[in-house]
Design an enzyme around this catalytic site. Structure first.
Site, PDB file in Angstrom:
ATOM      1  N   LYS A  15       0.789  -1.214  -0.217  1.00 39.97           N
ATOM      2  CA  LYS A  15      -0.039  -0.168   0.044  1.00 39.97           C
ATOM      3  C   LYS A  15       0.900   1.091  -0.008  1.00 39.97           C
ATOM      4  CE  LYS A  15      -3.607  -2.632   2.010  1.00 39.97           C
ATOM      5  NZ  LYS A  15      -4.528  -3.087   3.263  1.00 39.97           N
ATOM      6  N   GLN A  53      -4.891  -1.888   9.162  1.00 42.12           N
ATOM      7  CA  GLN A  53      -4.826  -3.465   8.440  1.00 42.12           C
ATOM      8  C   GLN A  53      -5.335  -4.611   9.487  1.00 42.12           C
ATOM      9  OE1 GLN A  53      -3.663  -3.927   5.386  1.00 42.12           O
ATOM     10  NE2 GLN A  53      -3.933  -5.828   5.578  1.00 42.12           N
ATOM     11  N   ASP A  70     -11.450   1.747   3.531  1.00 38.29           N
ATOM     12  CA  ASP A  70     -11.908   0.576   3.457  1.00 38.29           C
ATOM     13  C   ASP A  70     -13.266   0.230   3.276  1.00 38.29           C
ATOM     14  OD1 ASP A  70      -9.698  -1.636   3.518  1.00 38.29           O
ATOM     15  OD2 ASP A  70      -9.387  -1.108   5.713  1.00 38.29           O
TER      16      ASP A  70
HETATM   17  N1  GUN Z   1      -6.582  -7.487   5.857  1.00 36.09           N
HETATM   18  C1  GUN Z   1      -7.153  -8.420   4.632  1.00 36.09           C
HETATM   19  N2  GUN Z   1      -7.594  -7.581   3.692  1.00 36.09           N
HETATM   20  C2  GUN Z   1      -7.640  -6.304   4.082  1.00 36.09           C
HETATM   21  C3  GUN Z   1      -8.371  -5.357   3.576  1.00 36.09           C
HETATM   22  O1  GUN Z   1      -8.816  -5.126   2.556  1.00 36.09           O
HETATM   23  N3  GUN Z   1      -8.332  -3.897   4.589  1.00 36.09           N
HETATM   24  C4  GUN Z   1      -7.817  -4.042   5.902  1.00 36.09           C
HETATM   25  N4  GUN Z   1      -7.729  -3.025   6.328  1.00 36.09           N
HETATM   26  N5  GUN Z   1      -7.344  -5.170   6.152  1.00 36.09           N
HETATM   27  C5  GUN Z   1      -7.227  -6.190   5.537  1.00 36.09           C
END
Ligand code: GUN
Length: 284
Positions: free
Chosen positions: A53, A97, A120
Site C-alpha cells: 500500500k 490493517q 476500506d
Molecule cells: N486485511 C486483509 N484484507 C484487508 C483489507 O482489505 N483491508 C484491511 N484494512 N485489512 C485487510
C-alpha cells in the site's frame, strides 16, 4: 477458451488516472492527498500488504503515513491514534490493517474511523450508504470487480450474478454493487444446497470463499464470466484462487487469473478511494 481479465493492466490504468490528478495538484501547488495505514503487531502477511500500500501511494504521488504499533498496543491506544488521525485535516484516508491482535475489538476500531476517511468502507455508516445505494467511498475489492467488468464492457444489467461467499468485506458488498448495477443477484454460502446448480446458473460468477479449487469447470455455465477473488495456497504451496483455473478457462468467456486479477484491482481502488476522500475534504 476464455479472454483473460487482466487486473494488472486495469489496475495500472486506474493508478495512472489517479497519478495524473495528483500531478495536476502538485503543479497547482495544492495539498497532496494522504493515506494513513496502521499496522498493529507482526503478522507477516499484513506487513507485506502494508508495504504494498505504501508502494502504491508512492507510485501515484500520495503522502503515505505509516503507523506501526507493537502487538501489545491496547485498544485505547489504537483508538487514540485513530482519533488523532480523524482530527488531522491533512489526512484523507485511514486504514487499519486486519487482523488486529485478539485483545483488540476490530469492530470497535473500525467504527471509530471517521466515515469520510473510511477508505476500506468497513464502517457501518459506509456499509449502510452502500446498502441504500448512495455510497461515497466504495469497498475496494468489490469496486475492483465492478471496474474490471466495466473495462471489458461486460454488461451487468439483467445478468444472473452469483456471488459465492458472504463476508462483510467482499461477498455482501459485491452483491450490493452488482444489484445496484441491475444484476439479478444470488448469494451462496456454506449452507447452500446443490451449490453447483446455482453456480451453473451464473452469467457472472464472483467467488470469494478462500478455498483452493472450490469451483471447477463442471460447476460453471459455458460462456460464463468468472471473477475469482480467492487468494489461497494449493497443496504445492502455489498461489491460487477459489477456481480451478484450467477447467474454468476452457468453459468461461472471461476469467480473472490469480495472481494478476482482482488482487491488483483492490490495491488500485484503495488509491482511487483515497482520491475520492480527498475530493470530499477539499470540496472538489
Ligand atoms: N486485511 C486483509 N484484507 C484487508 C483489507 O482489505 N483491508 C484491511 N484494512 N485489512 C485487510
Amino acid at each position: 477458451m476464455a479472454i483473460i481479465l487482466d487486473g494488472k493492466a486495469v489496475a495500472a490504468k486506474v493508478k495512472g488516472e489517479v497519478k495524473e490528478r495528483v500531478d495536476l495538484l502538485k503543479k497547482e501547488g495544492k495539498r497532496i492527498p494522504a493515506l494513513a495505514v496502521i499496522l498493529v503487531g507482526e503478522d507477516p502477511a499484513s506487513a507485506v500488504y502494508v508495504r504494498n500500500k505504501k508502494k502504491d501511494c508512492e507510485e501515484v504521488g500520495f503522502l503515505s503515513i505509516g503507523h506501526t504499533l507493537p502487538a501489545q498496543t491496547t485498544q485505547e491506544e489504537l483508538i487514540a491514534l485513530i482519533d488523532k488521525l480523524n482530527a488531522d485535516d491533512t489526512v484523507d484516508g485511514i486504514l487499519c490493517q486486519l487482523p488486529v491482535p485478539k485483545h483488540i475489538d476490530a469492530g470497535a476500531v473500525l467504527e471509530r474511523i471517521a466515515p469520510d476517511k473510511d477508505v476500506d468502507c468497513f464502517h457501518p455508516v459506509s456499509a449502510g450508504k452502500l446498502f441504500r445505494g448512495t455510497p461515497s467511498l466504495l469497498p475496494c475489492t468489490p469496486a475492483g470487480v465492478i471496474r474490471i467488468l466495466d473495462e471489458y464492457s461486460i454488461d451487468i444489467a439483467g445478468k444472473n450474478c452469483v456471488v459465492v461467499g458472504r463476508s462483510n468485506i467482499v461477498g455482501k458488498p459485491a452483491a450490493m454493487m452488482l444489484l445496484d448495477r441491475n444484476g439479478t443477484v444470488t448469494v451462496c454460502h456454506s449452507k447452500t444446497k446443490d451449490l453447483a446448480k446455482v453456480t451453473k446458473s451464473a452469467d457472472i460468477l464472483v467467488s470469494a470463499v478462500g478455498r483452493a479449487d472450490f469451483i471447477n469447470g463442471d460447476m460453471i455455465k459455458e460462456g460464463a464470466v468468472v471473477v475469482d477473488v480467492g487468494m489461497n495456497r494449493n497443496a504445492e504451496g502455489k498461489l491460487c484462487g477459489d477456481c480451478d483455473y484450467a477447467s474454468c478457462y476452457e468453459k468461461a468467456s472471461y476469467i480473472t487469473p490469480v495472481p494478476g486479477g482482482v488482487g491488483p484491482m483492490t490495491r488500485a481502488m484503495l488509491m482511487e478511494n483515497t482520491m475520492t476522500a480527498y475530493g470530499i475534504h477539499e470540496k472538489l
